[in-house]
Design a protein around this motif. Structure first.
Motif, PDB file in Angstrom:
ATOM      1  N   PHE A 112     -28.909  15.315   0.685  1.00 53.93           N
ATOM      2  CA  PHE A 112     -27.923  14.406   0.096  1.00 53.93           C
ATOM      3  C   PHE A 112     -26.973  13.838   1.154  1.00 53.93           C
ATOM      4  O   PHE A 112     -26.586  12.670   1.082  1.00 53.93           O
ATOM      5  N   GLN A 113     -26.612  14.632   2.147  1.00 54.07           N
ATOM      6  CA  GLN A 113     -25.757  14.123   3.219  1.00 54.07           C
ATOM      7  C   GLN A 113     -26.483  13.054   4.035  1.00 54.07           C
ATOM      8  O   GLN A 113     -25.880  12.044   4.425  1.00 54.07           O
ATOM      9  N   ILE A 116     -26.378   9.879   2.041  1.00 57.15           N
ATOM     10  CA  ILE A 116     -25.052   9.242   2.126  1.00 57.15           C
ATOM     11  C   ILE A 116     -24.926   8.483   3.437  1.00 57.15           C
ATOM     12  O   ILE A 116     -24.402   7.357   3.467  1.00 57.15           O
ATOM     13  N   GLU A 129     -26.204   4.065  -4.867  1.00 58.21           N
ATOM     14  CA  GLU A 129     -25.101   4.942  -4.480  1.00 58.21           C
ATOM     15  C   GLU A 129     -24.678   5.874  -5.617  1.00 58.21           C
ATOM     16  O   GLU A 129     -24.454   7.067  -5.399  1.00 58.21           O
ATOM     17  N   ASP A 130     -24.591   5.349  -6.841  1.00 53.83           N
ATOM     18  CA  ASP A 130     -24.185   6.172  -7.977  1.00 53.83           C
ATOM     19  C   ASP A 130     -25.130   7.356  -8.178  1.00 53.83           C
ATOM     20  O   ASP A 130     -24.692   8.468  -8.463  1.00 53.83           O
ATOM     21  N   TYR A 133     -24.538  10.141  -5.471  1.00 53.22           N
ATOM     22  CA  TYR A 133     -23.339  10.928  -5.720  1.00 53.22           C
ATOM     23  C   TYR A 133     -23.442  11.739  -7.014  1.00 53.22           C
ATOM     24  O   TYR A 133     -22.929  12.860  -7.098  1.00 53.22           O
ATOM     25  N   GLN A 134     -24.110  11.217  -8.020  1.00 50.55           N
ATOM     26  CA  GLN A 134     -24.302  11.955  -9.267  1.00 50.55           C
ATOM     27  C   GLN A 134     -25.103  13.227  -9.019  1.00 50.55           C
ATOM     28  O   GLN A 134     -24.692  14.324  -9.405  1.00 50.55           O
ATOM     29  N   TYR A 136     -25.838  14.696  -6.112  1.00 51.28           N
ATOM     30  CA  TYR A 136     -25.187  15.570  -5.136  1.00 51.28           C
ATOM     31  C   TYR A 136     -24.022  16.310  -5.784  1.00 51.28           C
ATOM     32  O   TYR A 136     -23.831  17.515  -5.571  1.00 51.28           O
ATOM     33  N   GLY A 137     -23.265  15.614  -6.601  1.00 47.78           N
ATOM     34  CA  GLY A 137     -22.150  16.252  -7.299  1.00 47.78           C
ATOM     35  C   GLY A 137     -22.615  17.374  -8.204  1.00 47.78           C
ATOM     36  O   GLY A 137     -22.021  18.460  -8.239  1.00 47.78           O
TER      37      GLY A 137
END
Length: 147
Positions: A112-113, A116, A129-130, A133-134, A136-137
């Motif tokens: 995930f990094q 990004i 992008e969403d 982050y979804q 990964y979060g």
């Protein structure tokens, strides 16, 4: 091939942990067998890569995580061979999600990094992008790193 045209029920629902659960596991398994045959018969490597990506997703949903990882890595490899950045990126998101379900936290976080960093470097990827982050979060939440 449109995944909606499969002669099998590949639908799923979300459980309390927000994980996909197949509506009909037997039908989904039959659908995966069908997709594997189609992928092997495919002459266009990018079309095969797309199918391998779908296989990887459905295998993750069924809990067949090692096979999911293998098919997603194959999809990424084929997309990379054809310089299809979008296909490679999308399947890398899926791979990070599979690492998450495998609880391979280091691999998941690293994936995930990396995604990004790719988002920062390539404007064409910002539409995804969403998703990055979804997923990964959720991965961080399951590691109890965020609350």
């Amino acid at each position: 091939m449109n995944i909606r045209d499969l002669p099998f029920n590949m639908s799923y629902r979300f459980n309390e942990q927000l994980r996909e659960v197949p509506i009909n596991p037997h039908q989904m398994k039959q659908g995966i067998i069908y997709l594997k045959k189609r992928a092997l018969e495919e002459e266009d490597e990018c079309a095969a890569a797309k199918t391998y990506g779908h296989i990887g997703v459905y295998e993750r949903i069924l809990g067949e995580l090692t096979s999911s990882e293998r098919h997603l890595l194959l999809a990424i490899y084929l997309y990379d061979r054809h310089a299809d950045t979008i296909g490679e990126f999308l399947n890398t998101i899926r791979l990070g999600h599979t690492y998450h379900w495998q609880e391979q936290w280091d691999k998941a976080n690293e994936t995930f990094q990396l995604l990004i960093e790719q988002l920062k470097a390539d404007e064409d990827l910002h539409i995804y992008e969403d998703f990055v982050y979804q997923y990964y979060g959720k991965c961080l939440l399951d590691q109890r790193i965020v609350s």
